[in-house]
Design a protein around this motif. Structure first.
Motif, PDB file in Angstrom:
ATOM      1  N   ALA A   2      -7.543  33.238   2.614  1.00  0.00           N
ATOM      2  CA  ALA A   2      -8.836  32.780   2.075  1.00  0.00           C
ATOM      3  C   ALA A   2      -8.855  31.262   1.975  1.00  0.00           C
ATOM      4  CB  ALA A   2      -9.086  33.413   0.713  1.00  0.00           C
ATOM      5  N   THR A   3      -7.750  30.680   1.539  1.00  0.00           N
ATOM      6  CA  THR A   3      -7.652  29.227   1.445  1.00  0.00           C
ATOM      7  C   THR A   3      -7.765  28.590   2.828  1.00  0.00           C
ATOM      8  OG1 THR A   3      -6.259  29.418  -0.509  1.00  0.00           O
ATOM      9  CG2 THR A   3      -6.199  27.319   0.654  1.00  0.00           C
ATOM     10  N   ALA A   4      -7.071  29.175   3.800  1.00  0.00           N
ATOM     11  CA  ALA A   4      -7.117  28.632   5.163  1.00  0.00           C
ATOM     12  C   ALA A   4      -8.525  28.741   5.739  1.00  0.00           C
ATOM     13  CB  ALA A   4      -6.119  29.375   6.047  1.00  0.00           C
ATOM     14  N   GLU A   5      -9.196  29.874   5.486  1.00  0.00           N
ATOM     15  CA  GLU A   5     -10.567  30.037   5.984  1.00  0.00           C
ATOM     16  C   GLU A   5     -11.517  29.049   5.324  1.00  0.00           C
ATOM     17  OE1 GLU A   5     -11.453  34.144   5.334  1.00  0.00           O
ATOM     18  OE2 GLU A   5     -10.308  34.803   7.085  1.00  0.00           O
ATOM     19  N   LEU A   6     -11.326  28.818   4.042  1.00  0.00           N
ATOM     20  CA  LEU A   6     -12.163  27.859   3.319  1.00  0.00           C
ATOM     21  C   LEU A   6     -11.950  26.451   3.864  1.00  0.00           C
ATOM     22  CD1 LEU A   6     -14.142  27.389   1.001  1.00  0.00           C
ATOM     23  CD2 LEU A   6     -12.165  27.057  -0.497  1.00  0.00           C
ATOM     24  N   GLU A   7     -10.692  26.078   4.069  1.00  0.00           N
ATOM     25  CA  GLU A   7     -10.391  24.755   4.619  1.00  0.00           C
ATOM     26  C   GLU A   7     -10.948  24.614   6.030  1.00  0.00           C
ATOM     27  OE1 GLU A   7      -6.179  24.343   4.271  1.00  0.00           O
ATOM     28  OE2 GLU A   7      -6.275  23.918   2.111  1.00  0.00           O
ATOM     29  N   ALA A   8     -10.859  25.672   6.835  1.00  0.00           N
ATOM     30  CA  ALA A   8     -11.389  25.628   8.202  1.00  0.00           C
ATOM     31  C   ALA A   8     -12.914  25.465   8.162  1.00  0.00           C
ATOM     32  CB  ALA A   8     -11.008  26.885   8.967  1.00  0.00           C
ATOM     33  N   GLY A   9     -13.561  26.129   7.222  1.00  0.00           N
ATOM     34  CA  GLY A   9     -15.014  26.003   7.078  1.00  0.00           C
ATOM     35  C   GLY A   9     -15.411  24.598   6.676  1.00  0.00           C
ATOM     36  N   ILE A  10     -14.642  23.988   5.801  1.00  0.00           N
ATOM     37  CA  ILE A  10     -14.920  22.623   5.380  1.00  0.00           C
ATOM     38  C   ILE A  10     -14.741  21.665   6.537  1.00  0.00           C
ATOM     39  CG2 ILE A  10     -14.073  20.748   3.908  1.00  0.00           C
ATOM     40  CD1 ILE A  10     -13.484  22.892   1.762  1.00  0.00           C
ATOM     41  N   LEU A  11     -13.678  21.856   7.319  1.00  0.00           N
ATOM     42  CA  LEU A  11     -13.435  20.989   8.463  1.00  0.00           C
ATOM     43  C   LEU A  11     -14.557  21.125   9.491  1.00  0.00           C
ATOM     44  CD1 LEU A  11      -9.580  21.340   8.984  1.00  0.00           C
ATOM     45  CD2 LEU A  11     -10.829  19.379   8.056  1.00  0.00           C
ATOM     46  N   GLU A  12     -15.010  22.351   9.722  1.00  0.00           N
ATOM     47  CA  GLU A  12     -16.107  22.550  10.681  1.00  0.00           C
ATOM     48  C   GLU A  12     -17.368  21.882  10.206  1.00  0.00           C
ATOM     49  OE1 GLU A  12     -16.662  26.687  11.487  1.00  0.00           O
ATOM     50  OE2 GLU A  12     -14.652  26.939  12.322  1.00  0.00           O
ATOM     51  N   ALA A  13     -17.651  21.965   8.925  1.00  0.00           N
ATOM     52  CA  ALA A  13     -18.845  21.334   8.363  1.00  0.00           C
ATOM     53  C   ALA A  13     -18.778  19.830   8.503  1.00  0.00           C
ATOM     54  CB  ALA A  13     -19.027  21.729   6.902  1.00  0.00           C
ATOM     55  N   GLU A  14     -17.595  19.262   8.358  1.00  0.00           N
ATOM     56  CA  GLU A  14     -17.436  17.818   8.476  1.00  0.00           C
ATOM     57  C   GLU A  14     -17.592  17.353   9.915  1.00  0.00           C
ATOM     58  OE1 GLU A  14     -13.626  16.963   6.797  1.00  0.00           O
ATOM     59  OE2 GLU A  14     -14.315  17.183   4.745  1.00  0.00           O
ATOM     60  N   MET A  15     -17.276  18.239  10.872  1.00  0.00           N
ATOM     61  CA  MET A  15     -17.310  17.862  12.270  1.00  0.00           C
ATOM     62  C   MET A  15     -18.708  18.035  12.873  1.00  0.00           C
ATOM     63  SD  MET A  15     -13.631  19.467  13.388  1.00  0.00           S
ATOM     64  CE  MET A  15     -13.845  19.173  15.109  1.00  0.00           C
ATOM     65  N   LEU A  16     -19.618  18.727  12.194  1.00  0.00           N
ATOM     66  CA  LEU A  16     -20.973  18.919  12.735  1.00  0.00           C
ATOM     67  C   LEU A  16     -21.754  17.596  12.667  1.00  0.00           C
ATOM     68  CD1 LEU A  16     -21.959  22.332  11.119  1.00  0.00           C
ATOM     69  CD2 LEU A  16     -21.358  21.898  13.495  1.00  0.00           C
ATOM     70  N   PRO A  17     -22.556  17.338  13.687  1.00  0.00           N
ATOM     71  CA  PRO A  17     -23.359  16.117  13.643  1.00  0.00           C
ATOM     72  C   PRO A  17     -24.433  16.211  12.564  1.00  0.00           C
ATOM     73  CG  PRO A  17     -23.841  17.393  15.625  1.00  0.00           C
ATOM     74  CD  PRO A  17     -22.734  18.085  14.906  1.00  0.00           C
ATOM     75  N   ALA A  18     -24.734  15.107  11.989  1.00  0.00           N
ATOM     76  CA  ALA A  18     -25.704  15.072  10.889  1.00  0.00           C
ATOM     77  C   ALA A  18     -27.113  15.054  11.387  1.00  0.00           C
ATOM     78  CB  ALA A  18     -25.453  13.872   9.986  1.00  0.00           C
TER      79      ALA A  18
END
Length: 68
Positions: A52-68
């Motif tokens: 769950a922690t890894a999935e949460l961190e992966a989701g955060i990283l993906e959100a940061e990588m999306l263009p604004a």
């Protein structure tokens, strides 16, 4: 009276010593398996939390990588 009955039951010749030893062995095995189940449940809980922690961190990283 109860002590007399308990003593009588333990000396009951209808119950073979082998049956008593088998019963004792099986109770020991059940205790071992119960311990194993508890250990595996704890390990499973730990792995689920890590996933769950890894999935949460992966989701955060993906959100940061999306263009604004």
């Amino acid at each position: 009276m109860a002590k007399a009955l308990i003593g009588y039951l333990h000396s009951d010749q209808r119950v073979s010593p082998r049956l008593g030893l088998d019963n004792q062995r099986l109770r020991g095995r059940v205790a071992e398996l119960e311990t194993l189940v508890l250990r595996l449940q704890a390990e499973n809980d730990r792995l689920r939390a890590a996933q769950a922690t890894a999935e949460l961190e992966a989701g955060i990283l993906e959100a940061e990588m999306l263009p604004a």
